[in-house]
Design an enzyme around this catalytic site. Sequence first.
Site, PDB file in Angstrom:
ATOM      1  N   ILE A  65     -16.942  18.848 -38.358  1.00 13.93           N
ATOM      2  CA  ILE A  65     -18.159  18.308 -38.978  1.00 13.93           C
ATOM      3  C   ILE A  65     -18.679  17.130 -38.158  1.00 13.93           C
ATOM      4  CG2 ILE A  65     -19.069  17.076 -40.985  1.00 13.93           C
ATOM      5  CD1 ILE A  65     -17.101  18.794 -42.674  1.00 13.93           C
TER       6      ILE A  65
ATOM      7  N   SER B 240     -20.525  18.214 -35.188  1.00 15.26           N
ATOM      8  CA  SER B 240     -21.850  18.751 -35.498  1.00 15.26           C
ATOM      9  C   SER B 240     -22.820  17.657 -35.918  1.00 15.26           C
ATOM     10  CB  SER B 240     -21.748  19.819 -36.589  1.00 15.26           C
ATOM     11  OG  SER B 240     -21.467  19.244 -37.842  1.00 15.26           O
ATOM     12  N   GLU B 241     -22.346  16.619 -36.588  1.00 18.09           N
ATOM     13  CA  GLU B 241     -23.213  15.539 -37.049  1.00 18.09           C
ATOM     14  C   GLU B 241     -23.521  14.537 -35.940  1.00 18.09           C
ATOM     15  OE1 GLU B 241     -24.773  14.917 -39.913  1.00 18.09           O
ATOM     16  OE2 GLU B 241     -24.005  16.643 -41.003  1.00 18.09           O
ATOM     17  N   ILE B 242     -22.522  14.181 -35.147  1.00 23.22           N
ATOM     18  CA  ILE B 242     -22.641  13.096 -34.174  1.00 23.22           C
ATOM     19  C   ILE B 242     -22.755  13.615 -32.742  1.00 23.22           C
ATOM     20  CG2 ILE B 242     -21.507  11.010 -33.269  1.00 23.22           C
ATOM     21  CD1 ILE B 242     -22.353  10.726 -36.185  1.00 23.22           C
TER      22      ILE B 242
END
Length: 158
Positions: free
Chosen positions: A12, A15-17
């Site tokens: 995650i 994918s976010e950062i």
Amino acid sequence: MTPNERAYIDMIAVSEIGPALLAKSDNGYNVLVGATPKKPLLFSDYSKHPGILNKALNSTAAGRYQLLSRYWDAYRVSLRLQGGFTPENQDRVALQQIRECRALEDIKAGRIADAIAGSEHTYYALEGLKRSGNKELHITSTHYDEPAAIEIVCRSEI
């Protein structure tokens, strides 16, 4: 936290950062929304959610999982979190959100693909940066495999 849970929240975070910004920060835990590897926007005080509004994006998202301040406030109370917006507490909120999406048992059991394919998602947003027409950028999961996310999943104990 199980190795599978750690691998999933690491995925995650990628994918976010993104891997480049993860490397230029405290593993993403101190990243403000709108940050890029070329222009990292970071905070240093973990005692509370920074609550900084990025006016261009109209967002207060911060941390490894880009949690909005209003959600942090609610989770801090409901999970009885002590010690502020620490990396440990950010991880606890991420796992709670995964639990709420009914994916935690799949992750614990090593059914990572089932957890990702579940119908209730909170994470893994691929956002377009165009002013309009971002639907043209849509890439279905059957046609896209993020190398960093695949590497993290491959390291998990499935």
